[in-house]
Design an enzyme around this catalytic site. Structure first.
Site, PDB file in Angstrom:
ATOM      1  CE  LYS A  23      -1.957  -0.942   3.923  1.00  0.00           C
ATOM      2  NZ  LYS A  23      -1.284  -2.207   4.241  1.00  0.00           N
ATOM      3  NE  ARG A  55      -3.737  -1.140   9.820  1.00  0.00           N
ATOM      4  CZ  ARG A  55      -2.626  -0.557   9.378  1.00  0.00           C
ATOM      5  NH1 ARG A  55      -2.548   0.740   9.270  1.00  0.00           N
ATOM      6  NH2 ARG A  55      -1.596  -1.300   9.032  1.00  0.00           N
ATOM      7  NE  ARG A  96       7.313  -3.008   6.097  1.00  0.00           N
ATOM      8  CZ  ARG A  96       5.994  -2.798   6.174  1.00  0.00           C
ATOM      9  NH1 ARG A  96       5.370  -2.097   5.236  1.00  0.00           N
ATOM     10  NH2 ARG A  96       5.299  -3.297   7.173  1.00  0.00           N
ATOM     11  NE  ARG A  99       6.862  -0.738  10.206  1.00  0.00           N
ATOM     12  CZ  ARG A  99       5.730  -0.598   9.514  1.00  0.00           C
ATOM     13  NH1 ARG A  99       5.756   0.005   8.335  1.00  0.00           N
ATOM     14  NH2 ARG A  99       4.589  -1.041   9.971  1.00  0.00           N
ATOM     15  NE  ARG A 129       1.808  -4.900  11.559  1.00  0.00           N
ATOM     16  CZ  ARG A 129       2.618  -4.319  10.683  1.00  0.00           C
ATOM     17  NH1 ARG A 129       3.828  -4.773  10.505  1.00  0.00           N
ATOM     18  NH2 ARG A 129       2.208  -3.279   9.997  1.00  0.00           N
TER      19      ARG A 129
END
Ligand code: ADP
Ligand code: AMP
Length: 214
Positions: A13, A88, A127, A160, A171
Site C-alpha cells: 500500500k 482499518r 522490508r 521495524r 498483524r
C-alpha cells in the site's frame, strides 16, 4: 481525487501510495508514518500508540481518527489525498465518510492491493524502513543503492519492530478480523477496485493508473 488504499500489512500500500501521490500531485497520508514520527519524537501520542503497535494490535479508534481528521483538514489536502493504512476498521470508515460528506465531497476509489498471506510474511521480513523520511525498501525486490542506507536522506535503514516474524502473523490475524470487512463495505458503495499486488511493483502501478486514469 480522494483515494483509499486497502490491503494486508505488507501488501505494498505504502509503495503504491507514494507513486500515486507523485503522479497525481496529492499528499500521501499514512497513519502508520504519523505514529512512527510521534514515537521518534517521543510525544505523548507516540508513547500511547507504541504500546499497541509493538504488539501488532491496532491503535484505538479514538486516537487514530483524531490524527487522521486533523491531517486531512490541512490545506494541502484540499484537492484530495491518498490514504494509506486508514481506515482499518468499520467505525473508522464511517467517521471518514461523515467528515467527507459534510464537505459535500466523496471518496473516489478504494483500491484493494491483494497479496496472499504466504507472500506477505516474506515481504515483511525483507522490508527495511527509514524512520527519518518514511522511505521503504526490500532487501531483495527493492534494495537501496548502498546496503542499510536510505537513498533519499542517507539515514540508517531498520527492520521495524512490528515486522519481526512473531508480530507479523498477529498483524495478519488482526487484518483479517478487523480490516478485511472494509472490502465488502466499499464494494457495496461501488467504489472498490482490486489489483493483483503480487506482481512487480511497476505492473501493480500500471494497473492502478488504468483505474485512476492518466
Ligand atoms: P504496506 O504499506 O502495505 O504495509 P509496503 O509498501 O511497505 O507495504 O511494502 C511491504 C514490503 O514489500 C516493502 O519492503 C516493499 O519494498 C516491498 N514491496 C512492495 N511492493 C512490492 C512488489 N510489488 N513486489 C515485491 N515487493 C514489494
Ligand atoms: P502501517 O505503517 O500502516 O503498517 O501501520 C503500523 C501500525 O500502526 C499498525 O500495525 C497499527 O498498530 C498502527 N496503525 C496505523 N494505522 C492505523 C489505523 N488506521 N488504525 C489503527 N491502528 C493503526
Amino acid at each position: 481525487m480522494k483515494i483509499i488504499m486497502l490491503g494486508a500489512p505488507g501488501a505494498g500500500k505504502g509503495t503504491q501510495a507514494k507513486m500515486i501521490a507523485e503522479k497525481y500531485s496529492i499528499p500521501h497520508v499514512s497513519t502508520g508514518d504519523i505514529f512512527r514520527a510521534n514515537i521518534k519524537d517521543q510525544t505523548e501520542l507516540g508513547m500511547e500508540a507504541k504500546k499497541y503497535m509493538d504488539q501488532g494490535l491496532l491503535v484505538p479508534d479514538e486516537l487514530t481518527v483524531k490524527i487522521l481528521l486533523d491531517r486531512v483538514a490541512k490545506d494541502d489536502c484540499k484537492n484530495g489525498y491518498v490514504l494509506d493504512g486508514f481506515p482499518r476498521t468499520i467505525p473508522q470508515a464511517e467517521v471518514l465518510d461523515k467528515a467527507v460528506s459534510e464537505l459535500n465531497e466523496s471518496i473516489d476509489f478504494a483500491i484493494n492491493v491483494d497479496v496472499k498471506d504466504e507472500n506477505i510474511v516474506k515481504r515483511m521480513s525483507g522490508r527495511r524502513a527509514c524512520l527519518k523520511c518514511g522511505a521503504t525498501y526490500h532487501i531483495e525486490h527493492i534494495p537501496p543503492k548502498k546496503e542499510g542506507i536510505c537513498d533519499k536522506c542517507g539515514s540508517e535503514l531498520v527492520l521495524r519492530d512490528d515486522d519481526k516474524p512473531e508480530t507479523v502473523q498477529k498483524r495478519l490475524n488482526v487484518y483479517h478480523e478487523q480490516t478485511q470487512p472494509l472490502i465488502d463495505y466499499y464494494n457495496k458503495k461501488g467504489i472498490l477496485r482490486e489489483v493483483d499486488g503480487s506482481q512487480d511493483m511497476k505492473d501493480v502501478f500500471s494497473a492502478i493508473v488504468a483505474i485512476l486514469g492518466e
